[in-house]
Design a protein around this motif. Structure first.
Motif, PDB file in Angstrom:
ATOM      1  N   VAL A 161     -35.130 -18.830   8.991  1.00 13.54           N
ATOM      2  CA  VAL A 161     -34.430 -19.928   8.320  1.00 13.54           C
ATOM      3  C   VAL A 161     -35.366 -20.664   7.366  1.00 13.54           C
ATOM      4  O   VAL A 161     -34.950 -21.093   6.285  1.00 13.54           O
ATOM      5  CB  VAL A 161     -33.843 -20.901   9.367  1.00 13.54           C
ATOM      6  CG1 VAL A 161     -33.276 -22.148   8.692  1.00 13.54           C
ATOM      7  CG2 VAL A 161     -32.752 -20.210  10.176  1.00 13.54           C
ATOM      8  N   ALA A 162     -36.635 -20.811   7.739  1.00 12.15           N
ATOM      9  CA  ALA A 162     -37.593 -21.531   6.884  1.00 12.15           C
ATOM     10  C   ALA A 162     -37.711 -20.876   5.512  1.00 12.15           C
ATOM     11  O   ALA A 162     -37.826 -21.569   4.490  1.00 12.15           O
ATOM     12  CB  ALA A 162     -38.958 -21.585   7.567  1.00 12.15           C
ATOM     13  N   SER A 163     -37.675 -19.533   5.476  1.00 10.33           N
ATOM     14  CA  SER A 163     -37.742 -18.833   4.185  1.00 10.33           C
ATOM     15  C   SER A 163     -36.509 -19.130   3.339  1.00 10.33           C
ATOM     16  O   SER A 163     -36.610 -19.365   2.128  1.00 10.33           O
ATOM     17  CB  SER A 163     -37.855 -17.323   4.417  1.00 10.33           C
ATOM     18  OG  SER A 163     -39.020 -17.012   5.138  1.00 10.33           O
ATOM     19  N   PHE A 164     -35.339 -19.123   3.980  1.00 10.17           N
ATOM     20  CA  PHE A 164     -34.112 -19.470   3.270  1.00 10.17           C
ATOM     21  C   PHE A 164     -34.174 -20.889   2.730  1.00 10.17           C
ATOM     22  O   PHE A 164     -33.718 -21.170   1.620  1.00 10.17           O
ATOM     23  CB  PHE A 164     -32.900 -19.336   4.204  1.00 10.17           C
ATOM     24  CG  PHE A 164     -32.405 -17.934   4.368  1.00 10.17           C
ATOM     25  CD1 PHE A 164     -32.162 -17.123   3.276  1.00 10.17           C
ATOM     26  CD2 PHE A 164     -32.166 -17.414   5.631  1.00 10.17           C
ATOM     27  CE1 PHE A 164     -31.698 -15.822   3.427  1.00 10.17           C
ATOM     28  CE2 PHE A 164     -31.704 -16.117   5.798  1.00 10.17           C
ATOM     29  CZ  PHE A 164     -31.464 -15.324   4.696  1.00 10.17           C
ATOM     30  N   VAL A 165     -34.738 -21.814   3.523  1.00 18.34           N
ATOM     31  CA  VAL A 165     -34.797 -23.217   3.106  1.00 18.34           C
ATOM     32  C   VAL A 165     -35.636 -23.363   1.840  1.00 18.34           C
ATOM     33  O   VAL A 165     -35.251 -24.071   0.908  1.00 18.34           O
ATOM     34  CB  VAL A 165     -35.368 -24.093   4.237  1.00 18.34           C
ATOM     35  CG1 VAL A 165     -35.624 -25.510   3.747  1.00 18.34           C
ATOM     36  CG2 VAL A 165     -34.411 -24.131   5.417  1.00 18.34           C
ATOM     37  N   SER A 209     -25.208 -23.751  13.226  1.00 16.12           N
ATOM     38  CA  SER A 209     -25.009 -24.400  11.920  1.00 16.12           C
ATOM     39  C   SER A 209     -25.643 -25.788  11.919  1.00 16.12           C
ATOM     40  O   SER A 209     -26.267 -26.203  10.929  1.00 16.12           O
ATOM     41  CB  SER A 209     -23.515 -24.490  11.593  1.00 16.12           C
ATOM     42  OG  SER A 209     -22.835 -25.372  12.469  1.00 16.12           O
ATOM     43  N   TRP A 210     -25.517 -26.522  13.030  1.00 15.67           N
ATOM     44  CA  TRP A 210     -26.118 -27.849  13.107  1.00 15.67           C
ATOM     45  C   TRP A 210     -27.628 -27.775  13.249  1.00 15.67           C
ATOM     46  O   TRP A 210     -28.360 -28.550  12.618  1.00 15.67           O
ATOM     47  CB  TRP A 210     -25.496 -28.634  14.262  1.00 15.67           C
ATOM     48  CG  TRP A 210     -24.204 -29.254  13.839  1.00 15.67           C
ATOM     49  CD1 TRP A 210     -22.955 -28.715  13.919  1.00 15.67           C
ATOM     50  CD2 TRP A 210     -24.044 -30.526  13.204  1.00 15.67           C
ATOM     51  NE1 TRP A 210     -22.021 -29.572  13.382  1.00 15.67           N
ATOM     52  CE2 TRP A 210     -22.655 -30.689  12.939  1.00 15.67           C
ATOM     53  CE3 TRP A 210     -24.919 -31.538  12.847  1.00 15.67           C
ATOM     54  CZ2 TRP A 210     -22.153 -31.829  12.319  1.00 15.67           C
ATOM     55  CZ3 TRP A 210     -24.420 -32.680  12.239  1.00 15.67           C
ATOM     56  CH2 TRP A 210     -23.053 -32.814  11.977  1.00 15.67           C
ATOM     57  N   LYS A 211     -28.113 -26.849  14.063  1.00 15.01           N
ATOM     58  CA  LYS A 211     -29.568 -26.712  14.211  1.00 15.01           C
ATOM     59  C   LYS A 211     -30.225 -26.375  12.877  1.00 15.01           C
ATOM     60  O   LYS A 211     -31.212 -26.992  12.468  1.00 15.01           O
ATOM     61  CB  LYS A 211     -29.894 -25.619  15.231  1.00 15.01           C
ATOM     62  CG  LYS A 211     -29.608 -25.985  16.669  1.00 15.01           C
ATOM     63  CD  LYS A 211     -29.944 -24.829  17.599  1.00 15.01           C
ATOM     64  CE  LYS A 211     -29.611 -25.143  19.045  1.00 15.01           C
ATOM     65  NZ  LYS A 211     -29.907 -23.998  19.944  1.00 15.01           N
ATOM     66  N   SER A 212     -29.688 -25.375  12.202  1.00 11.66           N
ATOM     67  CA  SER A 212     -30.284 -24.934  10.941  1.00 11.66           C
ATOM     68  C   SER A 212     -30.051 -25.952   9.831  1.00 11.66           C
ATOM     69  O   SER A 212     -30.932 -26.184   8.992  1.00 11.66           O
ATOM     70  CB  SER A 212     -29.709 -23.574  10.541  1.00 11.66           C
ATOM     71  OG  SER A 212     -28.299 -23.643  10.388  1.00 11.66           O
ATOM     72  N   GLY A 213     -28.860 -26.571   9.810  1.00 12.61           N
ATOM     73  CA  GLY A 213     -28.556 -27.543   8.765  1.00 12.61           C
ATOM     74  C   GLY A 213     -29.451 -28.765   8.835  1.00 12.61           C
ATOM     75  O   GLY A 213     -30.000 -29.205   7.810  1.00 12.61           O
ATOM     76  N   VAL A 214     -29.635 -29.312  10.026  1.00 12.33           N
ATOM     77  CA  VAL A 214     -30.501 -30.488  10.172  1.00 12.33           C
ATOM     78  C   VAL A 214     -31.963 -30.106   9.940  1.00 12.33           C
ATOM     79  O   VAL A 214     -32.727 -30.876   9.334  1.00 12.33           O
ATOM     80  CB  VAL A 214     -30.310 -31.130  11.556  1.00 12.33           C
ATOM     81  CG1 VAL A 214     -31.324 -32.254  11.774  1.00 12.33           C
ATOM     82  CG2 VAL A 214     -28.892 -31.685  11.691  1.00 12.33           C
ATOM     83  N   ALA A 215     -32.370 -28.924  10.398  1.00 13.16           N
ATOM     84  CA  ALA A 215     -33.740 -28.465  10.140  1.00 13.16           C
ATOM     85  C   ALA A 215     -33.995 -28.361   8.640  1.00 13.16           C
ATOM     86  O   ALA A 215     -35.074 -28.737   8.154  1.00 13.16           O
ATOM     87  CB  ALA A 215     -33.973 -27.106  10.806  1.00 13.16           C
ATOM     88  N   ALA A 216     -32.998 -27.893   7.896  1.00 18.08           N
ATOM     89  CA  ALA A 216     -33.127 -27.813   6.442  1.00 18.08           C
ATOM     90  C   ALA A 216     -33.250 -29.205   5.831  1.00 18.08           C
ATOM     91  O   ALA A 216     -34.034 -29.418   4.895  1.00 18.08           O
ATOM     92  CB  ALA A 216     -31.916 -27.087   5.851  1.00 18.08           C
TER      93      ALA A 216
END
Length: 257
Positions: free
Chosen positions: A105-109, A187-194
Protein backbone atom coordinates in the motif's frame (compact mmCIF):
# COMPACT_ATOMS: atom_id res chain seq x y z
CA UNK A 1 -32.98 -16.43 21.89
CA UNK A 2 -31.02 -17.79 24.85
CA UNK A 3 -28.20 -18.73 22.49
CA UNK A 4 -28.01 -15.17 21.19
CA UNK A 5 -27.94 -13.75 24.71
CA UNK A 6 -25.21 -16.21 25.68
CA UNK A 7 -23.13 -15.29 22.64
CA UNK A 8 -23.57 -11.58 23.38
CA UNK A 9 -22.57 -12.15 27.00
CA UNK A 10 -19.41 -14.04 25.99
CA UNK A 11 -18.52 -11.27 23.57
CA UNK A 12 -18.89 -8.64 26.32
CA UNK A 13 -16.72 -10.72 28.63
CA UNK A 14 -14.04 -11.02 25.95
CA UNK A 15 -14.09 -7.26 25.35
CA UNK A 16 -13.97 -6.61 29.09
CA UNK A 17 -11.01 -8.99 29.44
CA UNK A 18 -8.94 -7.14 26.82
CA UNK A 19 -9.87 -3.73 28.24
CA UNK A 20 -8.58 -4.99 31.60
CA UNK A 21 -5.35 -6.21 29.96
CA UNK A 22 -5.01 -2.79 28.31
CA UNK A 23 -5.49 -1.01 31.66
CA UNK A 24 -3.00 -3.28 33.45
CA UNK A 25 -0.51 -2.72 30.62
CA UNK A 26 -0.87 1.06 30.97
CA UNK A 27 -0.38 0.83 34.74
CA UNK A 28 2.70 -1.36 34.28
CA UNK A 29 4.28 0.94 31.66
CA UNK A 30 3.33 4.04 33.70
CA UNK A 31 4.25 6.38 30.84
CA UNK A 32 1.53 8.38 29.07
CA UNK A 33 3.72 8.93 26.02
CA UNK A 34 4.14 5.19 25.42
CA UNK A 35 0.67 3.98 26.46
CA UNK A 36 -2.43 5.45 28.09
CA UNK A 37 -5.25 3.44 29.61
CA UNK A 38 -8.83 3.07 28.38
CA UNK A 39 -10.20 5.74 30.74
CA UNK A 40 -7.65 8.33 29.55
CA UNK A 41 -8.57 7.41 25.97
CA UNK A 42 -12.26 7.99 26.73
CA UNK A 43 -11.41 11.35 28.32
CA UNK A 44 -9.41 12.33 25.23
CA UNK A 45 -12.35 11.34 23.02
CA UNK A 46 -14.65 13.40 25.24
CA UNK A 47 -12.46 16.44 24.63
CA UNK A 48 -12.53 15.88 20.86
CA UNK A 49 -16.26 15.26 20.32
CA UNK A 50 -17.56 18.79 21.15
CA UNK A 51 -15.13 20.34 18.66
CA UNK A 52 -16.71 21.07 15.26
CA UNK A 53 -13.40 20.27 13.57
CA UNK A 54 -13.69 16.70 14.92
CA UNK A 55 -16.95 16.12 13.04
CA UNK A 56 -15.59 17.84 9.94
CA UNK A 57 -12.62 15.48 9.89
CA UNK A 58 -14.80 12.40 10.44
CA UNK A 59 -17.17 13.49 7.65
CA UNK A 60 -14.27 14.23 5.29
CA UNK A 61 -12.59 10.84 5.75
CA UNK A 62 -15.90 8.97 5.77
CA UNK A 63 -16.93 10.58 2.48
CA UNK A 64 -13.60 9.92 0.75
CA UNK A 65 -13.13 6.34 1.95
CA UNK A 66 -16.78 5.43 1.35
CA UNK A 67 -16.54 6.83 -2.18
CA UNK A 68 -13.44 4.72 -2.83
CA UNK A 69 -15.10 1.59 -1.44
CA UNK A 70 -18.41 2.02 -3.28
CA UNK A 71 -16.65 2.82 -6.57
CA UNK A 72 -14.48 -0.30 -6.21
CA UNK A 73 -17.53 -2.37 -5.26
CA UNK A 74 -19.41 -1.32 -8.41
CA UNK A 75 -16.36 -1.73 -10.65
CA UNK A 76 -15.50 -5.11 -9.10
CA UNK A 77 -19.01 -6.50 -9.66
CA UNK A 78 -19.12 -5.24 -13.26
CA UNK A 79 -15.63 -6.50 -14.11
CA UNK A 80 -16.31 -9.81 -12.36
CA UNK A 81 -19.47 -10.23 -14.43
CA UNK A 82 -17.59 -9.47 -17.63
CA UNK A 83 -14.81 -11.85 -16.63
CA UNK A 84 -17.37 -14.59 -16.00
CA UNK A 85 -18.95 -14.10 -19.42
CA UNK A 86 -15.80 -13.45 -21.48
CA UNK A 87 -12.62 -15.47 -21.02
CA UNK A 88 -10.57 -12.79 -22.82
CA UNK A 89 -11.61 -10.19 -20.23
CA UNK A 90 -10.76 -12.58 -17.40
CA UNK A 91 -7.33 -13.27 -18.89
CA UNK A 92 -6.63 -9.56 -19.39
CA UNK A 93 -7.63 -8.65 -15.84
CA UNK A 94 -5.80 -11.51 -14.11
CA UNK A 95 -2.30 -9.89 -14.07
CA UNK A 96 -3.74 -6.52 -13.03
CA UNK A 97 -5.61 -8.04 -10.08
CA UNK A 98 -2.53 -10.01 -9.00
CA UNK A 99 -0.50 -6.78 -9.22
CA UNK A 100 -3.02 -4.81 -7.14
CA UNK A 101 -3.06 -7.53 -4.47
CA UNK A 102 0.75 -7.81 -4.35
CA UNK A 103 2.12 -4.26 -4.39
CA UNK A 104 2.49 -2.73 -0.88
CA UNK A 105 0.00 0.00 0.00
CA UNK A 106 2.87 2.41 0.77
CA UNK A 107 4.05 2.18 -2.85
CA UNK A 108 0.54 2.96 -4.10
CA UNK A 109 0.34 5.92 -1.71
CA UNK A 110 3.55 7.46 -3.05
CA UNK A 111 2.40 7.02 -6.65
CA UNK A 112 -1.09 8.31 -5.83
CA UNK A 113 0.40 11.45 -4.27
CA UNK A 114 2.11 12.12 -7.60
CA UNK A 115 -0.94 11.29 -9.73
CA UNK A 116 -3.88 12.62 -7.70
CA UNK A 117 -2.48 14.78 -4.90
CA UNK A 118 -3.37 14.46 -1.24
CA UNK A 119 -7.01 15.58 -1.62
CA UNK A 120 -8.18 12.40 -3.37
CA UNK A 121 -5.52 10.10 -1.96
CA UNK A 122 -7.78 8.05 0.34
CA UNK A 123 -10.37 7.62 -2.45
CA UNK A 124 -7.80 6.15 -4.82
CA UNK A 125 -6.11 3.94 -2.21
CA UNK A 126 -9.40 2.54 -0.92
CA UNK A 127 -10.43 1.83 -4.52
CA UNK A 128 -7.16 0.05 -5.34
CA UNK A 129 -7.26 -2.09 -2.18
CA UNK A 130 -10.94 -3.08 -2.45
CA UNK A 131 -11.23 -3.70 -6.21
CA UNK A 132 -9.39 -7.06 -6.43
CA UNK A 133 -11.26 -8.44 -3.40
CA UNK A 134 -14.67 -7.68 -4.87
CA UNK A 135 -13.63 -8.84 -8.34
CA UNK A 136 -12.32 -12.20 -7.09
CA UNK A 137 -15.40 -12.86 -4.95
CA UNK A 138 -17.76 -11.83 -7.74
CA UNK A 139 -16.04 -14.22 -10.13
CA UNK A 140 -16.11 -17.04 -7.57
CA UNK A 141 -19.78 -16.44 -6.79
CA UNK A 142 -20.84 -16.48 -10.44
CA UNK A 143 -18.80 -19.61 -11.09
CA UNK A 144 -20.61 -21.33 -8.21
CA UNK A 145 -23.99 -20.91 -9.94
CA UNK A 146 -25.85 -24.22 -10.17
CA UNK A 147 -25.42 -25.57 -13.71
CA UNK A 148 -28.72 -27.46 -13.51
CA UNK A 149 -30.59 -24.24 -12.78
CA UNK A 150 -28.93 -22.56 -15.74
CA UNK A 151 -29.86 -25.49 -17.97
CA UNK A 152 -33.46 -25.30 -16.77
CA UNK A 153 -33.49 -21.56 -17.48
CA UNK A 154 -32.29 -22.22 -21.03
CA UNK A 155 -34.90 -24.92 -21.58
CA UNK A 156 -37.76 -22.71 -20.39
CA UNK A 157 -36.27 -19.62 -22.10
CA UNK A 158 -36.23 -17.60 -18.89
CA UNK A 159 -35.68 -13.87 -19.53
CA UNK A 160 -32.24 -12.54 -18.60
CA UNK A 161 -33.60 -10.23 -15.87
CA UNK A 162 -35.33 -13.13 -14.07
CA UNK A 163 -32.28 -15.35 -14.55
CA UNK A 164 -30.10 -12.70 -12.89
CA UNK A 165 -32.57 -12.18 -10.02
CA UNK A 166 -33.42 -15.78 -9.21
CA UNK A 167 -30.27 -17.70 -10.20
CA UNK A 168 -27.18 -15.48 -10.31
CA UNK A 169 -27.93 -13.10 -7.42
CA UNK A 170 -28.58 -15.86 -4.80
CA UNK A 171 -25.34 -17.58 -5.83
CA UNK A 172 -23.35 -14.33 -5.85
CA UNK A 173 -24.47 -12.58 -2.65
CA UNK A 174 -22.86 -14.93 -0.07
CA UNK A 175 -19.51 -14.44 -1.79
CA UNK A 176 -20.01 -10.68 -2.00
CA UNK A 177 -20.87 -10.48 1.70
CA UNK A 178 -17.82 -12.55 2.57
CA UNK A 179 -15.60 -10.31 0.45
CA UNK A 180 -17.16 -7.14 1.86
CA UNK A 181 -16.40 -8.17 5.44
CA UNK A 182 -12.69 -8.08 4.61
CA UNK A 183 -12.78 -5.25 2.07
CA UNK A 184 -14.67 -2.82 4.33
CA UNK A 185 -12.07 -3.06 7.09
CA UNK A 186 -9.20 -2.89 4.63
CA UNK A 187 -10.63 0.20 2.94
CA UNK A 188 -10.55 2.09 6.25
CA UNK A 189 -7.13 0.80 7.27
CA UNK A 190 -5.55 1.68 3.94
CA UNK A 191 -7.50 4.92 3.50
CA UNK A 192 -6.53 6.36 6.88
CA UNK A 193 -2.94 5.13 6.46
CA UNK A 194 -2.83 7.03 3.16
CA UNK A 195 -4.13 10.15 4.90
CA UNK A 196 -1.44 9.87 7.57
CA UNK A 197 1.20 9.86 4.82
CA UNK A 198 -0.41 12.47 2.55
CA UNK A 199 -1.82 14.60 5.42
CA UNK A 200 -4.79 16.14 3.54
CA UNK A 201 -6.41 19.04 5.41
CA UNK A 202 -9.33 18.30 7.75
CA UNK A 203 -8.93 14.51 7.59
CA UNK A 204 -8.74 11.86 10.32
CA UNK A 205 -5.27 10.98 9.05
CA UNK A 206 -4.12 14.56 9.58
CA UNK A 207 -5.40 14.49 13.18
CA UNK A 208 -3.57 11.21 13.82
CA UNK A 209 -0.39 12.65 12.35
CA UNK A 210 -0.58 15.81 14.47
CA UNK A 211 -1.27 13.76 17.61
CA UNK A 212 1.84 11.72 16.84
CA UNK A 213 3.94 14.85 16.27
CA UNK A 214 2.95 16.21 19.69
CA UNK A 215 3.37 12.78 21.35
CA UNK A 216 -0.29 12.87 22.41
CA UNK A 217 -0.91 9.14 22.76
CA UNK A 218 -4.37 9.68 24.24
CA UNK A 219 -5.53 11.48 21.10
CA UNK A 220 -3.90 8.82 18.88
CA UNK A 221 -5.88 6.09 20.64
CA UNK A 222 -9.05 8.22 20.71
CA UNK A 223 -8.89 8.77 16.94
CA UNK A 224 -8.13 5.06 16.48
CA UNK A 225 -11.28 4.25 18.45
CA UNK A 226 -13.26 6.61 16.23
CA UNK A 227 -11.94 4.85 13.10
CA UNK A 228 -12.96 1.45 14.53
CA UNK A 229 -16.46 2.65 15.40
CA UNK A 230 -17.12 4.41 12.09
CA UNK A 231 -15.74 1.45 10.15
CA UNK A 232 -17.97 -0.96 12.11
CA UNK A 233 -21.07 1.18 11.49
CA UNK A 234 -20.29 1.44 7.78
CA UNK A 235 -19.75 -2.33 7.59
CA UNK A 236 -23.07 -3.00 9.33
CA UNK A 237 -24.88 -0.64 6.94
CA UNK A 238 -23.40 -2.21 3.79
CA UNK A 239 -23.95 -5.79 4.94
CA UNK A 240 -27.47 -4.88 6.03
CA UNK A 241 -28.25 -3.65 2.52
CA UNK A 242 -26.85 -6.87 1.03
CA UNK A 243 -28.94 -8.92 3.48
CA UNK A 244 -32.08 -7.11 2.31
CA UNK A 245 -31.23 -7.95 -1.31
CA UNK A 246 -30.81 -11.65 -0.48
CA UNK A 247 -33.97 -13.61 -1.39
CA UNK A 248 -35.65 -14.96 1.73
CA UNK A 249 -33.81 -12.56 4.06
CA UNK A 250 -30.28 -13.85 3.73
CA UNK A 251 -28.58 -17.09 2.80
CA UNK A 252 -25.76 -19.14 4.24
CA UNK A 253 -22.23 -17.83 4.03
CA UNK A 254 -20.84 -20.31 1.54
CA UNK A 255 -18.24 -17.77 0.49
CA UNK A 256 -16.55 -17.84 3.89
CA UNK A 257 -14.94 -21.20 3.31
Amino acid sequence: MKGNRGKFGRRLLAIGFWILVWQLGALYVDNHIILVGPWDTVLALGRLIPDGDFWRSVAYSFGKISLGFLSAFGAGVVLGGLGYRLAVVRDLLEPIMVLLKSIPVASFVILALIWAGSGNLSVLIAFIVVLPMIYVNTLAGLKSTDGKLLEMARVFRMPLARKVRYIFVPALLPYLKSGCRIALGMSWKSGVAAEVIGVPDHSVGEKLYMAKIYLNTGDVLAWTLVIILVSALFERAVLGILDRITPGGGGHESGDS
